[in-house]
Design a protein around this motif. Structure first.
Motif, PDB file in Angstrom:
ATOM      1  N   THR A  86       0.874  -1.166   0.000  1.00  0.00           N
ATOM      2  CA  THR A  86       0.000   0.000   0.000  1.00  0.00           C
ATOM      3  C   THR A  86       0.918   1.225   0.000  1.00  0.00           C
ATOM      4  N   GLY A  88       2.604   4.640   1.386  1.00  0.00           N
ATOM      5  CA  GLY A  88       2.870   5.274   2.675  1.00  0.00           C
ATOM      6  C   GLY A  88       2.005   6.511   2.854  1.00  0.00           C
ATOM      7  N   GLU A  89       1.815   6.902   4.120  1.00  0.00           N
ATOM      8  CA  GLU A  89       0.938   8.052   4.366  1.00  0.00           C
ATOM      9  C   GLU A  89       1.700   9.362   4.392  1.00  0.00           C
ATOM     10  N   PHE A  90       2.921   9.310   4.925  1.00  0.00           N
ATOM     11  CA  PHE A  90       3.666  10.550   5.114  1.00  0.00           C
ATOM     12  C   PHE A  90       4.794  10.707   4.117  1.00  0.00           C
ATOM     13  N   ASP A  92       6.626   9.134   0.318  1.00  0.00           N
ATOM     14  CA  ASP A  92       6.327   8.398  -0.912  1.00  0.00           C
ATOM     15  C   ASP A  92       7.106   7.083  -0.874  1.00  0.00           C
ATOM     16  N   GLU A 104       7.487   4.263   8.486  1.00  0.00           N
ATOM     17  CA  GLU A 104       7.986   5.085   7.375  1.00  0.00           C
ATOM     18  C   GLU A 104       9.172   5.886   7.896  1.00  0.00           C
ATOM     19  N   HIS A 126       6.404   8.066  10.519  1.00  0.00           N
ATOM     20  CA  HIS A 126       5.046   7.586  10.809  1.00  0.00           C
ATOM     21  C   HIS A 126       5.088   6.091  11.082  1.00  0.00           C
ATOM     22  N   HIS A 128       2.696   2.664  11.199  1.00  0.00           N
ATOM     23  CA  HIS A 128       1.403   2.003  10.948  1.00  0.00           C
ATOM     24  C   HIS A 128       1.369   0.773  11.836  1.00  0.00           C
TER      25      HIS A 128
END
Ligand SMILES: Cc1cc2nc3c(=O)[nH]c(=O)nc-3n(C[C@H](O)[C@H](O)[C@H](O)COP(=O)(O)O)c2cc1C
Length: 207
Positions: A86, A88-90, A92, A104, A126, A128
């Motif tokens: 998937t 990453g949120e914070f 790339d 991350e 970050h 998860h």
């Protein structure tokens, strides 16, 4: 939240993780890599300079450190089998979907560790969490358990006709303890090693 202590990532112990990065064509790459924290703020990797992970990190200065206990995920990373990613949120970065947790990271510093390996210092940006209890995989645990199992058999076999088996087990204990001492400086781990070694020596001396 980027507190490594919430992941049971203890300082001064090497954990086996799966590091995910993007290749230059933006395809995700997963590689099994050892990872350590000395201060619970930064993570350190020592990738060989000929790995795709090293090149990707040098190019993009980002990665994700994925935590799992599942040997199948390590196998899939080693044999480059299909894995579910998937975004990453914070940062790339690709993140593994099937792991227990993923961190991350951004790269703070890269230096040469030896001729073949780099040392990369990274800051978590970050975390998860996918599982309720996250316990990163360490070879130290399996090496200690193997040593303890072998130790219980040594005393039984040593002064019998199974003496040869006892000597083989002592050699295995020696290898496992060498591994623990290389991968961990945690006082309790070192104390366990000390006690196993001393007890084996005692058994050899006293029939
Ligand atoms: C459990 C485990 C831990 C590993 N740790 C490292 C490591 O710390 N550094 C490294 O360069 N390679 C390590 N390797 C080997 C790499 O995973 C292997 O070279 C891989 O092919 C690198 O993939 P890449 O070229 O896609 O980065 C490890 C392998 C396993 C199975």
């Amino acid at each position: 939240m980027t507190d490594l202590s919430s992941l049971e990532f203890e300082p001064n112990v090497w954990y086996e993780t799966i590091v995910t990065t993007y290749n230059d064509d933006h395809r995700p790459n997963a590689a099994a890599m050892g990872c350590i924290t000395f201060n619970q703020q930064h993570l350190v990797l020592r990738p060989f300079k000929n790995t795709a992970t090293y090149s990707n990190i040098m190019r993009r200065r980002r990665a994700a450190v994925n935590i799992t206990h599942d040997p199948e995920l390590f196998y899939r990373a080693v044999f480059k089998k299909e894995m579910l990613f998937t975004a990453g949120e914070f940062a790339d970065v690709p993140v593994l979907k099937e792991c227990d947790a993923a961190i991350e990271v951004i790269i703070d510093d890269v230096k040469s560790f030896d001729e073949q390996r780099a040392e990369i210092v990274m800051s978590p940006t970050h975390i998860h969490k996918y599982a309720t209890r996250i316990h990163p995989y360490s070879r130290v645990e399996s090496a200690l358990i193997e040593s303890l199992i072998h130790y219980t058999r040594v005393a039984v076999f040593l002064h019998t006709e199974r003496h040869g088996e006892a000597l083989n087990l002592i050699e295995k204990i020696r290898e496992n303890i060498q591994l623990v001492r290389r991968l961990s400086k945690k006082p309790m781990h070192l104390q366990i090693c000390e006690e196993i070694i001393n007890s084996v020596k005692q058994s050899v001396k006293n029939p």
